[in-house]
Design an enzyme around this catalytic site. Structure first.
Site, PDB file in Angstrom:
ATOM      1  N   ARG A 167      70.119  64.010  46.602  1.00  0.00           N
ATOM      2  CA  ARG A 167      70.788  65.304  46.612  1.00  0.00           C
ATOM      3  C   ARG A 167      71.939  65.244  47.606  1.00  0.00           C
ATOM      4  NH1 ARG A 167      68.186  65.592  42.774  1.00  0.00           N
ATOM      5  NH2 ARG A 167      66.848  67.279  41.979  1.00  0.00           N
TER       6      ARG A 167
ATOM      7  N   GLU B  17      78.199  71.029  42.648  1.00  0.00           N
ATOM      8  CA  GLU B  17      78.215  70.401  41.327  1.00  0.00           C
ATOM      9  C   GLU B  17      78.332  71.466  40.256  1.00  0.00           C
ATOM     10  OE1 GLU B  17      74.717  68.013  40.918  1.00  0.00           O
ATOM     11  OE2 GLU B  17      75.146  66.791  42.690  1.00  0.00           O
TER      12      GLU B  17
ATOM     13  N   HIS C  63      75.957  63.022  38.545  1.00  0.00           N
ATOM     14  CA  HIS C  63      74.545  63.404  38.601  1.00  0.00           C
ATOM     15  C   HIS C  63      73.857  63.119  37.268  1.00  0.00           C
ATOM     16  CE1 HIS C  63      71.518  66.281  40.748  1.00  0.00           C
ATOM     17  NE2 HIS C  63      70.921  65.255  40.176  1.00  0.00           N
TER      18      HIS C  63
END
Length: 353
Positions: A264, A293, A319
């Site tokens: 993260r 994000e 991601h």
């Protein structure tokens, strides 16, 4: 009346074929754009209002991992919300207590093991090798007419430092140890040598090597950052771990070392990492996760000059460590099944509370 379902952040269009099988008792709306997170300090009030107005009509919201956060303040402004369809075993972006107070179930999905190595572990290994072998920069150079414009770095026999030695960290350690003979050291706030030994056993490895060295060695925070050739982060984001890795840690890394984060973004103080990389103080970084994000269009991570003018190499992916075709399709298939069970008054197979 038909049950209104909102699908959020289905970037690759995986959800649509599954939800399209629903009959006229359901009205499904898919939102392709991700608005700024409701609870982000930089999100304007106008955007927060837009998020509320967008989601207000729906009884059911389908989410994909942590792409759109659902904090308590947002949940409490959605009077029609009765069910949240989520993925995985936990979702820190959803305020579970707020959902529970409202009596809103939050479903969970299982990721049936598709092989000996899960998708996230595959991506972590790829990121480590991708940045050390400088794959992206060499690819760009060749396509621009260049040839052998830079060198690559081998990992064989070098030291891998893991910040966090849980399931994912242990899986990465096993592969890099067996495949490349890397020395494995690890640190986290509560990691002991006994726990590291237990993880080695869990991975089917001996506690000690033939030379008497520990297979997975628990070390101090300072030793990990100052001696590892590759530092890879494998922690769960929590209030305690947020901002855990700072300039004080990153500045200890060797100039030849690499930093990898696939866990993260907020585990690392982003400005500190940017400063270290812009100054070229380490060889490079590979990142799959970020503070905000999707990345804003003007994000410094999107710059094309990394690896030039004294800057460190930077390999970025959006991601996608968990975005494996079979897994994501499986998640949405389970979400539709949960929706049908819920609307029929049947017990849900798995929830997060």
């Amino acid at each position: 009346m038909a049950i209104k379902v909102a699908i959020l952040d289905d970037y690759q269009g995986f959800a649509r074929p599954h939800f399209s099988k629903l009959d006229s008792n359901y009205t499904v709306t898919a939102f392709d754009d991700t608005l700024l997170p409701y609870n982000h300090p930089d999100t304007p009030q106008a955007v927060k209002y837009e998020i509320v107005k967008r989601l207000e009509p729906f009884q059911v919201i389908s989410t994909m991992r942590e792409r759109t956060p659902l904090p308590a303040e947002l949940i409490n402004q959605l009077p029609n919300l009765q069910l949240i369809l989520s993925c995985g075993h936990r979702n820190k972006a959803i305020d579970m207590e707020a959902a529970q107070r409202r009596g809103i179930p939050v479903t969970a999905t299982t990721d049936d093991k598709l092989g000996p190595v899960d998708s996230t572990t595959e991506h972590i290994i790829t990121m480590i090798l991708g940045v050390t072998r400088n794959v992206a920069q060499n690819d760009a150079a060749v396509k621009a007419g260049g040839w052998q414009t830079t060198f690559v770095t081998g990992v064989s026999g070098k030291t891998l430092g893991l910040v966090g030695l849980g399931r994912l960290g242990g899986s990465v350690a096993r592969i890099m140890s067996l495949a490349f003979g890397m020395k494995i050291i690890a640190w986290s706030t509560n990691l002991t040598q006994e726990a590291a030994d237990a993880q080695a056993k869990e991975q089917g490895l001996p506690v000690e090597q033939s030379d008497g060295e520990k297979t997975f060695k628990a070390v101090s925070r300072e030793e990990l950052f100052s001696t590892a050739d590759v530092v890879s982060v494998h922690l769960v984001l929590s209030d305690r771990s947020r901002g855990l890795i700072t300039e004080a840690d990153l500045s200890k890394m060797k100039p030849s070392s690499f930093f990898v984060n696939t866990s993260r973004g907020p585990l690392v103080v982003e400005k500190d990492l940017l400063d270290i990389l812009k100054a070229g103080k380490i060889r490079g970084a590979a990142l799959d996760v970020f503070d905000l994000e999707p990345l804003p269009k003007d994000s410094e991570w999107r710059n094309s000059d990394w690896g030039t003018n004294g800057k460190s190499q930077v390999l970025v992916t959006p991601h996608v460590a968990y975005v494996e075709e079979r897994s994501i399709n499986g998640f949405y298939e389970q979400q539709v099944d949960d929706l049908l069970r819920w609307s029929a008054g049947k017990e849900l197979k798995k929830t997060m509370y």
